[in-house]
Write an enzyme that holds these catalytic residues in place. Sequence first.
Site, short mmCIF file in Angstrom:
data_model
loop_
_atom_site.label_atom_id
_atom_site.label_comp_id
_atom_site.label_asym_id
_atom_site.label_seq_id
_atom_site.Cartn_x
_atom_site.Cartn_y
_atom_site.Cartn_z
N LYS A 28 10.28 4.46 -3.11
CA LYS A 28 8.93 4.08 -3.26
C LYS A 28 8.04 5.32 -2.92
O LYS A 28 6.85 5.41 -3.67
CB LYS A 28 8.54 2.91 -2.41
CG LYS A 28 7.26 2.29 -2.61
CD LYS A 28 7.00 0.89 -2.10
CE LYS A 28 7.10 0.79 -0.55
NZ LYS A 28 6.36 -0.43 -0.28
N SER A 29 7.90 5.97 -2.00
CA SER A 29 7.18 6.87 -1.57
C SER A 29 7.06 7.97 -2.63
O SER A 29 6.06 8.48 -3.09
CB SER A 29 7.55 7.91 -0.47
OG SER A 29 7.65 6.87 0.79
N ARG A 33 4.01 8.98 -5.56
CA ARG A 33 3.54 10.45 -5.66
C ARG A 33 3.56 11.13 -6.85
O ARG A 33 2.82 11.79 -7.36
CB ARG A 33 4.14 11.05 -4.54
CG ARG A 33 3.75 10.93 -3.22
CD ARG A 33 4.47 11.28 -2.09
NE ARG A 33 3.93 11.39 -0.73
CZ ARG A 33 4.15 9.93 -0.05
NH1 ARG A 33 4.41 8.98 -0.34
NH2 ARG A 33 3.44 10.13 1.30
N GLY A 101 -0.33 -0.19 1.26
CA GLY A 101 -0.83 0.77 2.27
C GLY A 101 -0.96 1.97 1.58
O GLY A 101 -1.85 2.82 1.96
N SER A 174 1.13 9.91 10.96
CA SER A 174 1.03 9.09 9.83
C SER A 174 1.18 10.09 8.36
O SER A 174 0.36 10.79 8.18
CB SER A 174 -0.14 8.40 9.75
OG SER A 174 -0.50 7.90 8.37
N GLN A 176 0.95 8.76 5.60
CA GLN A 176 -0.40 8.31 4.67
C GLN A 176 -1.46 9.15 4.93
O GLN A 176 -2.08 9.43 3.72
CB GLN A 176 -0.40 6.99 4.80
CG GLN A 176 0.67 6.02 4.51
CD GLN A 176 0.39 4.58 4.47
OE1 GLN A 176 -0.55 4.22 5.14
NE2 GLN A 176 1.47 3.67 4.18
N ASP A 327 9.60 2.54 9.11
CA ASP A 327 9.80 1.29 8.06
C ASP A 327 11.21 0.41 8.48
O ASP A 327 11.16 -0.48 8.15
CB ASP A 327 9.64 1.48 6.93
CG ASP A 327 8.17 1.81 6.44
OD1 ASP A 327 7.44 1.25 6.95
OD2 ASP A 327 8.06 2.74 5.37
N ARG A 358 4.55 -5.86 12.96
CA ARG A 358 6.12 -6.03 12.81
C ARG A 358 6.91 -6.08 14.02
O ARG A 358 7.90 -6.57 14.20
CB ARG A 358 6.68 -4.82 11.93
CG ARG A 358 6.30 -4.73 10.56
CD ARG A 358 6.89 -3.60 9.85
NE ARG A 358 6.50 -3.81 8.44
CZ ARG A 358 6.62 -2.90 7.37
NH1 ARG A 358 6.87 -1.75 7.92
NH2 ARG A 358 6.61 -3.22 6.36
N ARG A 403 9.16 -6.31 4.52
CA ARG A 403 10.58 -5.76 5.37
C ARG A 403 10.83 -7.01 6.19
O ARG A 403 12.06 -7.17 6.75
CB ARG A 403 10.05 -4.51 6.09
CG ARG A 403 9.92 -3.42 4.83
CD ARG A 403 9.90 -2.11 5.65
NE ARG A 403 9.36 -1.09 4.65
CZ ARG A 403 9.97 -0.57 3.55
NH1 ARG A 403 11.10 -0.85 3.32
NH2 ARG A 403 9.41 0.31 2.74
#
Length: 450
Positions: A28-29, A33, A101, A174, A176, A327, A358, A403
């Site tokens: 996904k990451s 990108r 996010g 982070s 992100q 994650d 979480r 998740r």
Amino acid sequence: MSGHGPATPMTARKSGPLKGTADVPGDKSISHRSLILGALTVGETKISGLLEGQDVLDTAKAMRAFGADVIEHGGGDWTVHGVGVGGFSEPEDVIDCGNSGTGVRLIMGTMATTPITATFTGDASLRKRPMGRITDPLALFGTQAVGREGGRLPMTLVGAADPVPVTYTLPMASAQVKSAVLLAGLNAPGQTVVIEKEPTRDHTERMLAGFGAEITVEDTDEGRVITLTGRPELKPQTIAVPRDPSSAAFPVCAALIVEGSDVLVPNIGLNPTRAGLYTTLKEMGADLTFENEREEGGEPVADLRARFSPNMKGIEVPPERAPSMIDEYPILSVVAAFAEGRTVMKGVKELRVKESDRIDAMARGLEACGVAIEEDEDTLIVTGMGPGGVPGGATAEARLDHRIAMSFLCCGMASEKPVSVDDSGPIATSFPIFEPLMTTLGAQLVRSNR
């Protein structure tokens, strides 16, 4: 209700052995990108193996809204005809990033140094998540942001007309935030510098270099220093997206706790900034083997085999490992429930500001399944009950979090009594083929209608 339709409860029952090959979706990451950096080139970027979950589809839609030509060809093959660094046009409508996010924060960073205005929103879960951690460093470039109380979506960004380069030390680990600052730095003159005290996943740095940006990474006494020279001409690329290690965690961990299982996950990305879960599982005594190790597109890749592991022991996971597996703590806490002894997870407060809290979500759900839990703001401790020892028999709240939903369904595959989740709908945001893939391996999953 999930962000994408009516709630879809699902129940997992104790399975026979899970066996076969798990072709999990693309990372996904890297998928996010690939689309974003492809949109910042001049020319055609070709992508294969793109994750076609809702999160990534929302990012593709956003790149179209900013003027890039993003075309789906089927089977995970896409092309992006970019508009160049600083070439985004003003979108005609609100940018809806759904549950992602990663998507909203990276896109905000990418547009922050272009003199246009855009409004961002998302589903109920994303609208609760803090955006100040992004907008604070973006303000240093000259970007203006107006959002709801607490710096939450919906939020309007006015891009900097005359951006200035920034030196920014991350206040938290982070990827992100780091990525948003680097992407903003692309259209700022001079050098933008990001300093991170703890290394986080480095896909953005690797991919920026692959697209032709001038970027250096240096380990120093004050941390990892990443220096990006602004206003490059990014070159189109051909990208083969490796399979997502975070998605692979679910069939792998299910195989470890379901008696007699033997599952192969081919072509999994093993970037060292993402592979903390697999290091941890090996330390617990998991039967994991890495086969055909190789490198593809600058990323380490291997085929991962997971077998039922009845002798796993609880361990203390070092807090400095958290950024490389942030994650994966939800599914790790499920594995810990089937191990012997206590598994102590420290340095995990970042879990409280994910799609849900979480730590609280896993603690309450595991308690309902009969597992002893201890927690504080930054720690989760699970007391294991051994192979097959978790009673189960509960319904866990997914809390609009993919998740959490998948973790409890994996729990139900090995517990004495079935485990249900109140809504499996959010799973589509990251792992749309979870249900058929796990069923093919032998899992007993049943949808129920309310």
